[in-house]
Design an enzyme around this catalytic site. Sequence first.
Site, PDB file in Angstrom:
ATOM      1  N   LYS A  22      15.121 -21.135   6.463  1.00 40.78           N
ATOM      2  CA  LYS A  22      13.687 -21.267   6.130  1.00 40.78           C
ATOM      3  C   LYS A  22      13.404 -20.564   4.804  1.00 40.78           C
ATOM      4  O   LYS A  22      12.750 -21.128   3.932  1.00 40.78           O
ATOM      5  CB  LYS A  22      12.853 -20.624   7.230  1.00 40.78           C
ATOM      6  N   CYS A 116      -0.665 -10.914   7.416  1.00 45.60           N
ATOM      7  CA  CYS A 116      -0.108 -11.720   8.512  1.00 45.60           C
ATOM      8  C   CYS A 116       0.188 -10.738   9.634  1.00 45.60           C
ATOM      9  O   CYS A 116      -0.172  -9.572   9.588  1.00 45.60           O
ATOM     10  CB  CYS A 116       1.151 -12.447   8.049  1.00 45.60           C
ATOM     11  N   ASP A 305      14.232  -8.606   8.933  1.00 41.59           N
ATOM     12  CA  ASP A 305      14.030  -9.747   9.838  1.00 41.59           C
ATOM     13  C   ASP A 305      14.954  -9.691  11.050  1.00 41.59           C
ATOM     14  O   ASP A 305      14.715 -10.388  12.038  1.00 41.59           O
ATOM     15  CB  ASP A 305      14.263 -11.072   9.100  1.00 41.59           C
TER      16      ASP A 305
HETATM   17  C1  EPZ Z   1      10.424 -12.467   2.298  1.00 39.88           C
HETATM   18  O1  EPZ Z   1       9.047 -12.135   2.355  1.00 39.88           O
HETATM   19  C2  EPZ Z   1      10.718 -13.238   3.569  1.00 39.88           C
HETATM   20  N1  EPZ Z   1       9.904 -14.456   3.603  1.00 39.88           N
HETATM   21  C3  EPZ Z   1      10.431 -12.370   4.796  1.00 39.88           C
HETATM   22  O2  EPZ Z   1      10.831 -13.112   5.934  1.00 39.88           O
HETATM   23  C4  EPZ Z   1      11.275 -11.115   4.714  1.00 39.88           C
HETATM   24  O3  EPZ Z   1      10.941 -10.272   5.807  1.00 39.88           O
HETATM   25  C5  EPZ Z   1      10.994 -10.385   3.392  1.00 39.88           C
HETATM   26  O4  EPZ Z   1      11.238 -11.279   2.282  1.00 39.88           O
HETATM   27  C6  EPZ Z   1      11.892  -9.154   3.213  1.00 39.88           C
HETATM   28  O5  EPZ Z   1      13.214  -9.538   3.265  1.00 39.88           O
HETATM   29  C7  EPZ Z   1      10.277 -15.519   2.870  1.00 39.88           C
HETATM   30  O6  EPZ Z   1      11.253 -15.485   2.146  1.00 39.88           O
HETATM   31  C8  EPZ Z   1       9.415 -16.743   2.990  1.00 39.88           C
HETATM   32  P1  EPZ Z   1       8.917  -9.011  -0.079  1.00 39.88           P
HETATM   33  P2  EPZ Z   1       8.300 -11.536   1.036  1.00 39.88           P
HETATM   34  O7  EPZ Z   1       8.016  -9.420  -1.177  1.00 39.88           O
HETATM   35  O8  EPZ Z   1       8.874 -12.150  -0.185  1.00 39.88           O
HETATM   36  C9  EPZ Z   1       5.998  -5.370  -0.784  1.00 39.88           C
HETATM   37  C10 EPZ Z   1      10.592 -14.084   8.027  1.00 39.88           C
HETATM   38  O9  EPZ Z   1      10.573 -13.559   9.138  1.00 39.88           O
HETATM   39  N2  EPZ Z   1       5.323  -6.186  -1.811  1.00 39.88           N
HETATM   40  O10 EPZ Z   1      10.381  -8.858  -0.361  1.00 39.88           O
HETATM   41  O11 EPZ Z   1       6.852 -11.630   1.254  1.00 39.88           O
HETATM   42  C11 EPZ Z   1       5.750  -5.904   0.624  1.00 39.88           C
HETATM   43  O12 EPZ Z   1       4.536  -5.400   1.137  1.00 39.88           O
HETATM   44  C12 EPZ Z   1       9.810 -13.487   6.879  1.00 39.88           C
HETATM   45  O13 EPZ Z   1      11.286 -15.092   7.744  1.00 39.88           O
HETATM   46  C13 EPZ Z   1       4.353  -5.586  -2.621  1.00 39.88           C
HETATM   47  O14 EPZ Z   1       4.027  -4.413  -2.470  1.00 39.88           O
HETATM   48  O15 EPZ Z   1       8.757 -10.020   1.135  1.00 39.88           O
HETATM   49  C14 EPZ Z   1       6.944  -5.374   1.392  1.00 39.88           C
HETATM   50  O16 EPZ Z   1       6.686  -4.046   1.790  1.00 39.88           O
HETATM   51  C15 EPZ Z   1       8.953 -12.356   7.353  1.00 39.88           C
HETATM   52  N3  EPZ Z   1       3.746  -6.350  -3.572  1.00 39.88           N
HETATM   53  C16 EPZ Z   1       8.060  -5.350   0.344  1.00 39.88           C
HETATM   54  O17 EPZ Z   1       7.416  -5.497  -0.932  1.00 39.88           O
HETATM   55  C17 EPZ Z   1       4.081  -7.667  -3.784  1.00 39.88           C
HETATM   56  O18 EPZ Z   1       3.512  -8.306  -4.702  1.00 39.88           O
HETATM   57  C18 EPZ Z   1       9.073  -6.471   0.485  1.00 39.88           C
HETATM   58  O19 EPZ Z   1       8.335  -7.676   0.575  1.00 39.88           O
HETATM   59  C19 EPZ Z   1       5.068  -8.242  -2.956  1.00 39.88           C
HETATM   60  C20 EPZ Z   1       5.689  -7.492  -1.987  1.00 39.88           C
END
Ligand code: EPZ
Length: 419
Positions: A22, A116, A305
Amino acid sequence: MSVMYLRGGRPLEGELTVHGAKNSVLPILAACLLARGPVTLRNCPRLTDVTAALAILRRLGCRAEQEGHTVLVDPTGASGCSISEEQMRAMRSSIIFLGPLLARMGEAHLTYPGGCELGPRPIDLHLGAIRALGCEVREDRGIHCQGQPRGGEIQLALPSVGATENAMLCAVGADGPTTITNAAREPEIGDLQSFLNHLGAKVQGAGSSTVTVEGGRTLSGGEYTVMGDRIVAATLLSAAACAGGRVRLSGVDWRHLATVLSVFHQAGCRVESRMEYVELERTRDLPLKGVPTIRTAPYPGFPTDAQAPVMAALAAAQGCTLFVETMFDSRYRHVPELIRMGADITTEGRVALVRGVERLHGARVEASDLRGGGALAAAALGAEGTTVLSGLNHIDRGYEGLEGMLQALGADVERREEA
Ligand code: EPZ
């Protein structure tokens, strides 16, 4: 409303090829906006999130349809540059369309994806990356971006997966080269790089902390096969660890699961990893052992995850395991449900102490997020008695027919309609 009936106590046995990822297919679908010809994607899972992404592509003027595990996207008619609030709410990761929309149209209008089940999902790093490429970003009851991106330097404060992907996709359409530092290193970013280069882009460094993108290249159409889903694999391995038995999974690269396999090994499972498959065996009469500490971290650390599915296995073990969830604020929503099944877990903020019990028991439980739902299904297969699992809408976002996969491995599970 559909629910899953899972009867525990039967060991799992069998082999299965894990479906497409996904978290790889979603950014690749957004990247199709950059192609100047039709794109055929293979090994695409049938998931509600994929359906939502195809609907967005159609609203943007593309032809986008799925036949089985093959998706066809023809972006030649793309004309729109706005994504509605309803669509953003349907799938918060729709923010990934921001970069390609700017690269293709020079304009993008989206609403805030909102939080979410895992807690707030900020997008400041995404917007900062877009600004670093010279685009104007106005936040006024939504996100309004204008401008043709120019190559530049992007320093990410956190190795955000989505922000790295958005930056890559925007940079492909920029005139001039871009360097992204402190980039996320997840394998799905490598898959996105391979897809883009297959269509004629010049992206290098995915998997390391520095990704470079040569801009100004027109991407052709083409065909591509999406990588397997490492988190679905982790969930199925966890089900085998819960229920006992022997499960062999193909279609994923075991190196992408190394930290998870190490935990199952430490817990007393036999783990065999080859390029072609990953196998886990656990003899039922040998209890699992607690593992000292599991701290989630950006790749190549322990994947957030996989935290819930692995916790499901270690809830019925000898000894304690301390989980430290460093990535999201509320990623323990499966804990109260595991407690209803007899688990002994205490949480304090981002820390969860799991005191292993001999065995869980069946209960009525509800999934409130995607991976927590996978975890509850796995836990049920090792529990005594029957578990009734609701909240399947969350599970269907990321697992293609979870009950079918578990049945294929010998589990006593069925999906029923309940009033
Ligand atoms: C991706 O989400 C995945 N989703 C998530 O999988 C996964 O848990 C996550 O990466 C971490 O591996 C998809 O790829 C669609 P991040 P993403 O930006 O990109 C902070 C699942 O179950 N952050 O790497 O949204 C954020 O709050 C889903 O399949 C900021 O502060 O994750 C988090 O603490 C759930 N500012 C950290 O970075 C931003 O602009 C990592 O989030 C963006 C993120």
